[in-house]
Design a protein around this motif. Structure first.
Motif, PDB file in Angstrom:
ATOM      1  N   ALA A  28       0.836  -1.204   0.000  1.00 37.15           N
ATOM      2  CA  ALA A  28       0.000   0.000   0.000  1.00 37.15           C
ATOM      3  C   ALA A  28       0.868   1.249   0.000  1.00 37.15           C
ATOM      4  O   ALA A  28       0.579   2.222  -0.719  1.00 37.15           O
ATOM      5  CB  ALA A  28      -0.928  -0.002   1.210  1.00 37.15           C
ATOM      6  N   GLN A  29       1.943   1.240   0.761  1.00 34.00           N
ATOM      7  CA  GLN A  29       2.829   2.400   0.834  1.00 34.00           C
ATOM      8  C   GLN A  29       3.526   2.641  -0.497  1.00 34.00           C
ATOM      9  O   GLN A  29       3.698   3.774  -0.915  1.00 34.00           O
ATOM     10  CB  GLN A  29       3.864   2.199   1.939  1.00 34.00           C
ATOM     11  N   PRO A  69      -5.005   9.057   1.036  1.00 33.69           N
ATOM     12  CA  PRO A  69      -6.036  10.098   1.077  1.00 33.69           C
ATOM     13  C   PRO A  69      -6.089  10.847   2.409  1.00 33.69           C
ATOM     14  O   PRO A  69      -6.570  11.967   2.471  1.00 33.69           O
ATOM     15  CB  PRO A  69      -7.337   9.326   0.855  1.00 33.69           C
ATOM     16  N   THR A  70      -5.578  10.254   3.479  1.00 36.70           N
ATOM     17  CA  THR A  70      -5.635  10.884   4.793  1.00 36.70           C
ATOM     18  C   THR A  70      -4.559  11.945   4.978  1.00 36.70           C
ATOM     19  O   THR A  70      -4.840  13.073   5.365  1.00 36.70           O
ATOM     20  CB  THR A  70      -5.513   9.816   5.906  1.00 36.70           C
ATOM     21  N   PRO A  91       6.269   7.234   3.680  1.00 27.12           N
ATOM     22  CA  PRO A  91       5.507   6.740   4.834  1.00 27.12           C
ATOM     23  C   PRO A  91       4.410   7.723   5.255  1.00 27.12           C
ATOM     24  O   PRO A  91       4.559   8.932   5.095  1.00 27.12           O
ATOM     25  CB  PRO A  91       6.557   6.618   5.941  1.00 27.12           C
ATOM     26  N   CYS A  92       3.339   7.199   5.806  1.00 19.31           N
ATOM     27  CA  CYS A  92       2.253   8.029   6.319  1.00 19.31           C
ATOM     28  C   CYS A  92       2.708   8.765   7.576  1.00 19.31           C
ATOM     29  O   CYS A  92       3.649   8.351   8.252  1.00 19.31           O
ATOM     30  CB  CYS A  92       1.033   7.174   6.657  1.00 19.31           C
ATOM     31  N   ARG A 143      -5.466   4.309   2.993  1.00 18.65           N
ATOM     32  CA  ARG A 143      -4.424   3.987   2.004  1.00 18.65           C
ATOM     33  C   ARG A 143      -4.517   2.526   1.592  1.00 18.65           C
ATOM     34  O   ARG A 143      -4.282   2.186   0.436  1.00 18.65           O
ATOM     35  CB  ARG A 143      -3.044   4.299   2.580  1.00 18.65           C
ATOM     36  N   TYR A 144      -4.843   1.637   2.546  1.00 22.80           N
ATOM     37  CA  TYR A 144      -5.082   0.236   2.195  1.00 22.80           C
ATOM     38  C   TYR A 144      -6.205   0.144   1.167  1.00 22.80           C
ATOM     39  O   TYR A 144      -6.106  -0.579   0.177  1.00 22.80           O
ATOM     40  CB  TYR A 144      -5.489  -0.587   3.428  1.00 22.80           C
ATOM     41  N   GLU A 145      -7.297   0.860   1.445  1.00 23.23           N
ATOM     42  CA  GLU A 145      -8.449   0.838   0.544  1.00 23.23           C
ATOM     43  C   GLU A 145      -8.071   1.354  -0.844  1.00 23.23           C
ATOM     44  O   GLU A 145      -8.480   0.790  -1.859  1.00 23.23           O
ATOM     45  CB  GLU A 145      -9.592   1.672   1.127  1.00 23.23           C
ATOM     46  N   GLU A 146      -7.294   2.421  -0.880  1.00 28.76           N
ATOM     47  CA  GLU A 146      -6.863   2.999  -2.161  1.00 28.76           C
ATOM     48  C   GLU A 146      -6.018   2.000  -2.950  1.00 28.76           C
ATOM     49  O   GLU A 146      -6.182   1.840  -4.155  1.00 28.76           O
ATOM     50  CB  GLU A 146      -6.070   4.279  -1.898  1.00 28.76           C
TER      51      GLU A 146
END
Length: 106
Positions: free
Chosen positions: A61-62, A68-69, A77-78, A95-98
Motif C-alpha cells: 500500500a505504501q 487520502p488521509t 511513509p504516512c 491507504r489500504y483501501e486505495e
C-alpha cells in the motif's frame, strides 16, 4: 430422487481452482523475506501462508497508493499531522483501501 432447482453457475475463479494472487505478492515481504511472487512463510520457513503477512500488505500500500488521509505520494511513509507514525511501516486504513481499488478495480 427429488426435483431440486438448479443452482447458480460456478464462478470462473473456482473452476480454475486458483483465485488471483494478492497484489502485495508483487513485492518482497519485509517480515518473512518471501521473494516477489512467492507466498509468505511461517516463522520457521517450512510452511507457506494462504494470505500475505500484514507487513507485506502495508508495504505494498505504501509503495503503490497515495494516502487520502495525509496526502503523501507513493513510496512515502504516512504521518499524523506532520509527526512520523510510531511504526514507520504503518499506513492509514484509507491507504489500504486505495491500494486495493487500484489493484482490483470493481
Amino acid at each position: 430422487m427429488t426435483d431440486r432447482p438448479r443452482s447458480a453457475p460456478m464462478p470462473a475463479a473456482l473452476r480454475t481452482g486458483r483465485p488471483a494472487p494478492h497484489p502485495a505478492r508483487s513485492i518482497r515481504c519485509p517480515h518473512c523475506a518471501a521473494a516477489p511472487g512467492a507466498r509468505c512463510t511461517t516463522v520457521s520457513g517450512r510452511h507457506t501462508k494462504t494470505a500475505p503477512c500484514p507487513a507485506r500488505i502495508a508495504a505494498h500500500a505504501q509503495q503503490t497508493a497515495v494516502c487520502p488521509t495525509c496526502q503523501v505520494a507513493p513510496g512515502t511513509p504516512c504521518h499524523d499531522d506532520g509527526i512520523q507514525r510510531p511504526d514507520n511501516s504503518s499506513v492509514h486504513n484509507r491507504r489500504y483501501e486505495e491500494a486495493e481499488e487500484m489493484a482490483w478495480p470493481a
